[in-house]
Design a protein around this motif. Structure first.
Motif, short mmCIF file in Angstrom:
data_model
loop_
_atom_site.label_atom_id
_atom_site.label_comp_id
_atom_site.label_asym_id
_atom_site.label_seq_id
_atom_site.Cartn_x
_atom_site.Cartn_y
_atom_site.Cartn_z
N GLY A 1 4.16 -1.54 -3.15
CA GLY A 1 3.21 -0.78 -2.20
C GLY A 1 1.93 -0.57 -2.53
O GLY A 1 1.12 -0.07 -1.56
N THR A 2 1.69 -1.12 -3.72
CA THR A 2 0.19 -1.12 -4.25
C THR A 2 -0.94 -1.86 -3.42
O THR A 2 -0.41 -3.20 -3.05
CB THR A 2 0.04 -1.66 -5.75
OG1 THR A 2 0.83 -0.65 -6.44
CG2 THR A 2 -1.46 -1.34 -6.26
N THR A 3 -1.97 -1.49 -2.97
CA THR A 3 -2.78 -2.08 -2.12
C THR A 3 -4.11 -2.55 -2.83
O THR A 3 -4.20 -2.09 -4.14
CB THR A 3 -3.18 -1.25 -0.93
OG1 THR A 3 -3.95 -0.23 -1.39
CG2 THR A 3 -2.17 -0.88 -0.07
N GLY A 4 -4.64 -3.65 -2.50
CA GLY A 4 -6.00 -4.03 -3.34
C GLY A 4 -5.70 -5.10 -4.14
O GLY A 4 -6.43 -5.44 -4.94
N ILE A 5 -4.25 -5.88 -4.29
CA ILE A 5 -4.06 -6.86 -5.14
C ILE A 5 -4.70 -8.01 -4.63
O ILE A 5 -4.64 -8.33 -3.38
CB ILE A 5 -2.58 -6.94 -5.44
CG1 ILE A 5 -1.77 -5.56 -5.77
CG2 ILE A 5 -2.19 -8.02 -6.06
CD1 ILE A 5 -0.30 -5.74 -5.62
N ALA B 1 4.20 -4.87 0.35
CA ALA B 1 3.68 -4.47 1.83
C ALA B 1 2.73 -3.59 1.52
O ALA B 1 2.72 -2.78 0.60
CB ALA B 1 5.00 -3.80 2.40
N SER B 2 1.40 -3.79 2.38
CA SER B 2 0.56 -2.67 2.26
C SER B 2 0.68 -1.61 3.02
O SER B 2 0.30 -0.59 2.67
CB SER B 2 -0.54 -3.52 2.99
OG SER B 2 -0.24 -3.77 4.41
N ASN B 3 1.98 -1.28 3.83
CA ASN B 3 2.31 -0.20 4.55
C ASN B 3 3.81 -0.41 4.69
O ASN B 3 4.15 -1.12 5.25
CB ASN B 3 1.36 0.06 5.84
CG ASN B 3 1.47 1.23 6.15
OD1 ASN B 3 2.73 1.92 6.25
ND2 ASN B 3 0.47 1.93 6.60
N MET B 4 4.53 0.80 4.30
CA MET B 4 6.13 0.64 4.58
C MET B 4 6.52 1.54 5.57
O MET B 4 7.69 1.76 5.91
CB MET B 4 6.62 0.97 2.94
CG MET B 4 6.38 -0.05 2.15
SD MET B 4 7.16 0.06 0.67
CE MET B 4 6.60 -1.20 -0.41
#
Length: 279
Positions: A104-108, A130-133
């Motif tokens: 769920g980590t964003t910015g990858i 997923a950017s948002n679960m």
């Protein structure tokens, strides 16, 4: 009932602690490990104390020991809400050991997503990224795509609002939304995306520009609005998160799905998890 053994990367972050609490209260899962950055002030503290549950016997450990720890302990699923750099490092270790990852980590970066995809395929070990679960957000994506497909000549603007401590702007959710809309309106996302506006530059033609605007204020959990504006009318679609519990629940829904598809070597999305691709 056989419990799914879960280890969490980013264990003392806001999401890591929420997920830990959900796991402790759900008989389908067992929390077996939790890890944080070497700089964390919570290292060597029992996770139970960090979530107000008292001692549960799972100590927050330095992520530097992840590889050795995975070698010694059975884990069914890893859930990662850490940082882009830590995610690539630690989830690569997990995948190399055949342990599926819910990320769920964003910015990858796209390059690192491709690295995870290649490793997943090579190891025949699946991931959910997923950017948002949140269930509602993913339905929101689906509806926005439907609107975009019927309003290709309209202007598109995306506004996202989050708490003052959120680091990345725009949010991962807003970027995912923009990418999905770009595909539906036949736009190349990287050239169409405009981040804020300043000066006297005119807006480009509709499908050549998708505007992004970010607000960081107070303790707002998360709000996303996409505006589709045509001649004489507009559609505004908004999703608001009231609390963070749904994010944690969504990660466990993803973990259950992933366990059933663990050996396929596929990078799944929440569309796959929730069955939205079938609609």
């Amino acid at each position: 009932m056989t419990q799914l053994k879960v280890a969490i990367f980013g264990g003392d972050g806001r999401m890591g602690l929420l997920i830990s609490n959900q796991i402790i209260n759900d008989p389908q899962f067992q929390l077996v490990g939790s890890f944080a950055a070497s700089s964390s002030v919570n290292l060597n503290v029992d996770i139970g104390f960090l979530i107000g549950k008292g001692k549960i016997g799972v100590i927050l450990q330095d992520a530097a020991v992840v590889e050795a720890w995975l070698h010694e302990h059975p884990v069914d699923i890893v859930i990662d809400f850490s940082s882009p750099e830590a995610t690539i490092k630690n989830c690569s270790m997990a995948l190399n050991r055949g342990i599926p990852c819910v990320i769920g980590t964003t910015g990858i970066s796209a390059q690192n997503i491709d690295r995870l995809k290649s490793l997943s395929e090579h190891q025949l070990c699946s991931c959910v990224i997923a950017s948002n679960m949140l269930r509602g957000v993913n339905v929101f994506f689906h509806v926005a795509e439907l609107i975009a497909s019927f309003t290709k000549s309209w202007d598109v603007e995306i506004l996202e609002t989050h708490h003052r401590n959120k680091v990345d702007s725009p949010s991962g959710t807003a970027l995912t939304l923009g990418n999905k809309i770009a595909e539906k309106i036949d736009a190349e996302f990287n050239s169409a995306a405009i981040y804020g506006r300043e000066g006297k530059t005119l807006r480009k033609s509709s499908n050549a520009e998708i505007g992004f605007h970010s607000i960081r204020a107070g303790d707002i959990i998360g709000e996303h609005t996409v505006l589709f504006a045509g001649p004489g009318e507009r559609i505004e679609l908004t999703h608001r998160a009231h609390n963070r519990e749904g994010y944690a629940k969504g990660s466990l829904v993803a973990a259950t799905f992933l366990n059933a598809h663990r050996s396929e070597g596929v990078i799944f999305s929440m569309d796959d998890v929730l069955g939205l691709k079938q609609i």
